[in-house]
Design an enzyme around this catalytic site. Structure first.
Site, PDB file in Angstrom:
ATOM      1  CB  SER A  23      42.879-103.892  47.015  1.00 29.36           C
ATOM      2  OG  SER A  23      42.464-102.789  47.799  1.00 29.36           O
ATOM      3  CB  THR A 155      86.000-115.437  27.586  1.00 26.30           C
ATOM      4  OG1 THR A 155      86.902-116.127  26.724  1.00 26.30           O
ATOM      5  CG2 THR A 155      86.798-114.489  28.470  1.00 26.30           C
ATOM      6  CG  HIS A 156      83.478-117.076  24.196  1.00 22.99           C
ATOM      7  ND1 HIS A 156      82.603-116.377  23.403  1.00 22.99           N
ATOM      8  CD2 HIS A 156      84.618-116.334  24.229  1.00 22.99           C
ATOM      9  CE1 HIS A 156      83.190-115.271  22.946  1.00 22.99           C
ATOM     10  NE2 HIS A 156      84.408-115.218  23.444  1.00 22.99           N
ATOM     11  CB  SER A 277      66.455-137.901  42.607  1.00 24.21           C
ATOM     12  OG  SER A 277      65.627-138.734  41.814  1.00 24.21           O
ATOM     13  CG  ASN A 285      68.850-133.281  42.148  1.00 26.43           C
ATOM     14  OD1 ASN A 285      69.773-133.757  41.485  1.00 26.43           O
ATOM     15  ND2 ASN A 285      67.654-133.847  42.238  1.00 26.43           N
ATOM     16  CE1 TYR A 317      44.773 -95.184  43.114  1.00 29.26           C
ATOM     17  CE2 TYR A 317      42.470 -94.907  42.492  1.00 29.26           C
ATOM     18  CZ  TYR A 317      43.498 -95.700  42.982  1.00 29.26           C
ATOM     19  OH  TYR A 317      43.238 -96.994  43.316  1.00 29.26           O
ATOM     20  CE  LYS A 325      47.870-100.800  47.215  1.00 36.36           C
ATOM     21  NZ  LYS A 325      47.354-100.479  45.853  1.00 36.36           N
TER      22      LYS A 325
HETATM   23  N1  ARG Z   1      42.550 -99.773  47.176  1.00 32.90           N
HETATM   24  C1  ARG Z   1      42.966 -98.622  46.430  1.00 32.90           C
HETATM   25  C2  ARG Z   1      44.313 -98.884  45.761  1.00 32.90           C
HETATM   26  O1  ARG Z   1      44.984 -99.754  46.192  1.00 32.90           O
HETATM   27  C3  ARG Z   1      43.099 -97.446  47.339  1.00 32.90           C
HETATM   28  C4  ARG Z   1      42.906 -96.127  46.681  1.00 32.90           C
HETATM   29  C5  ARG Z   1      41.519 -95.966  46.257  1.00 32.90           C
HETATM   30  N2  ARG Z   1      41.258 -94.649  45.804  1.00 32.90           N
HETATM   31  C6  ARG Z   1      40.172 -94.384  45.076  1.00 32.90           C
HETATM   32  N3  ARG Z   1      40.003 -93.179  44.684  1.00 32.90           N
HETATM   33  N4  ARG Z   1      39.331 -95.325  44.743  1.00 32.90           N
HETATM   34  O2  ARG Z   1      44.696 -98.226  44.812  1.00 32.90           O
END
Ligand code: ARG
Length: 464
Positions: A23, A155-156, A277, A285, A317, A325
């Site tokens: 990530s 309205t409308h 344009s 525009n 988790y 994210k």
């Molecule tokens: N990169 C992971 C995430 O964004 C971090 C947490 C990882 N935890 C784990 N037990 N693998 O969720």
């Protein structure tokens, strides 16, 4: 390079796995929150005698050096580090040696990522709130200039009753005030620290979660670790708040687009925020409001994505949650730039008051006033008054004029109880000012609303 967690493995991982699993390409956005969280955590560990103060200070200095490296683009992000948490910890150990390996005492990446992401969301919440207050201020200032400027209330999308333009703008101030309050409520609800929850069950180390929470400006630590490491409500809330606000902005954008068309010409968007344009030389525009309207799609998508990721996950988790994210980063970026540019568009546009007032002369905007007149002054039941007024509208239409342009004789021909004072009632400005009930459009009520928003803003400034 072997992984931090590779103790139990005999073979090394495939590069395809690295690519799929990592990530780091996006969670590097959390570097600041990760560093701040780790400094607070290690200082707490020293206070509790789990690390020496010298160790905690070395860790802090190393982390600050890493912050500087990232800030100045000197930090090497490697996909083999998997995520920002391991990248920073690896680099720390390179810089300060074995002490770096003690940082992860009494925590896990599960509470670490929950902390970092929450710190990020809280930080962005506050930034967004400030942008919203600036926008509300702009709406209040503009509305002050237009408490007597007539515009057809619709309205409308059909002409309904005359209102003043200031009042129309304050409708948006009301929406944005609710948006502000939603961000603030979420901030308060989520202002609790996840760190120290470790993997899911807490830790046998004698830590002080309250101390870490305090160092990071949270109210307190969260109450249940199992929930904490699997909770992404704070992320969902900011996504929902952004979507709702974007929906409001999109409605305004739609009006700006209509108003800047040849058919309306109520406003002119400044050249600085208009585009041309590539083929039609005459075109100007409204790309900015169109993009604002369009961004609603992606922020709504981000909300639905995360709701779907979280649905059905067992406690606690799960790696699915790494998908939490990018959507948040994207929505936050979208709303921030949207708020900034919208504020500028509103500040710099010109308001064509003559076009607004001209538009009020069509569409029989004061028809309701005639019906109300018949009820109040001629002792006629509203349903009947409504019918009689309909006849007056038909007469005006047959003459290709507005109801307010009918002569007294023509009005009397429809109902002989009508007297000369009706002409005042059918006047557009009088009609607007007649709607003087609380929250209504009369200039007096509009001024009260401006006062209300001004006082609200001033009180917030005092508190902050
Ligand atoms: N990169 C992971 C995430 O964004 C971090 C947490 C990882 N935890 C784990 N037990 N693998 O969720």
């Amino acid at each position: 390079m072997s992984k931090m967690w590779s103790g139990r493995f005999k073979e090394s991982q495939s590069t395809l796995l690295d690519e799929f699993n990592a990530s780091i390409s996006f969670d590097k956005n959390l570097y600041l929150d990760d560093i701040n969280g780790s400094i607070a955590h290690s200082q707490m560990l020293a206070e509790e005698g789990i690390l020496t103060q010298k160790e905690a200070d070395d860790i802090r200095d190393g982390l600050l050096q890493i912050k500087d490296e990232v800030d100045t683009d000197r930090f090497q992000f490697n996909i083999s580090d998997e995520d920002i948490h391991m990248a920073i910890e690896n680099r720390l150990t390179q810089i300060i040696g074995n002490t770096g390996k003690k940082l992860h005492t009494a925590r896990s990446r599960n509470d670490q990522v929950a902390l970092d992401f929450r710190l990020f969301v809280q930080r962005k919440n506050s930034e967004i709130s400030k942008h919203i207050l600036n926008l509300i201020d702009t709406f209040i200032n503009l509305s002050k200039n237009h408490t007597t400027t007539l515009i057809p209330g619709m309205t409308h999308l059909q002409h309904a009753q005359p209102i003043n333009f200031g009042y129309h703008l304050l409708a948006y101030a009301s929406m944005f005030k609710r948006d502000y309050e939603r961000f603030e409520d979420s901030f308060k609800r989520n202002n609790y620290s996840p760190i120290g929850c470790a993997a899911l069950a807490g830790t046998p180390h004698d830590i002080n979660r309250s101390a870490t929470a305090q160092k990071l400006n949270f109210i307190a630590p969260t109450i249940n670790c199992l929930d904490t490491v699997s909770d992404r409500d704070f992320a969902l809330e900011i996504l929902f708040n952004i979507s709702t606000m974007m929906m409001h902005i999109s409605r305004l954008a739609e009006e700006l687009i209509l108003w800047s068309s040849y058919e309306f010409k109520f406003i002119t968007i400044s050249d600085a925020y208009s585009t041309g344009s590539s083929i039609m030389p005459q075109k100007k525009n409204p790309d900015v409001p169109e993009l604002l309207r369009g961004k609603t799609g992606r922020v709504n998508g981000n909300l639905i994505s995360l709701l779907t990721v979280m649905k059905g996950l067992p406690l606690a988790y799960n790696k699915d949650m790494q998908e939490d994210k990018e959507g948040v980063f994207d929505s936050v970026e979208s709303i921030q730039i949207s708020l900034e540019i919208l504020n500028e568009v509103i500040k710099t546009m010109s308001v064509n008051t003559d076009k607004m007032e001209e538009a009020c002369a069509i569409g029989h905007l004061t028809a309701t006033d005639l019906a109300d007149y018949l009820v109040k002054n001629c002792n006629i039941a509203f349903r009947e008054a409504h019918f009689i007024t309909g006849e007056a509208v038909a007469l005006a239409e047959s003459k290709k004029i507005d109801i307010s342009e009918l002569s007294l004789d023509e009005l009397k021909s429809i109902n002989n109880k009508i007297k000369a004072d009706v002409l005042e009632v059918l006047n557009l400005k009088n009609s607007m000012n007649a709607r003087d009930s609380y929250g209504g459009t009369s200039t007096a009520q509009t001024l009260k609303q401006i006062e209300y928003f001004k006082n609200w803003l001033e009180k917030l400034e005092e508190v902050n």
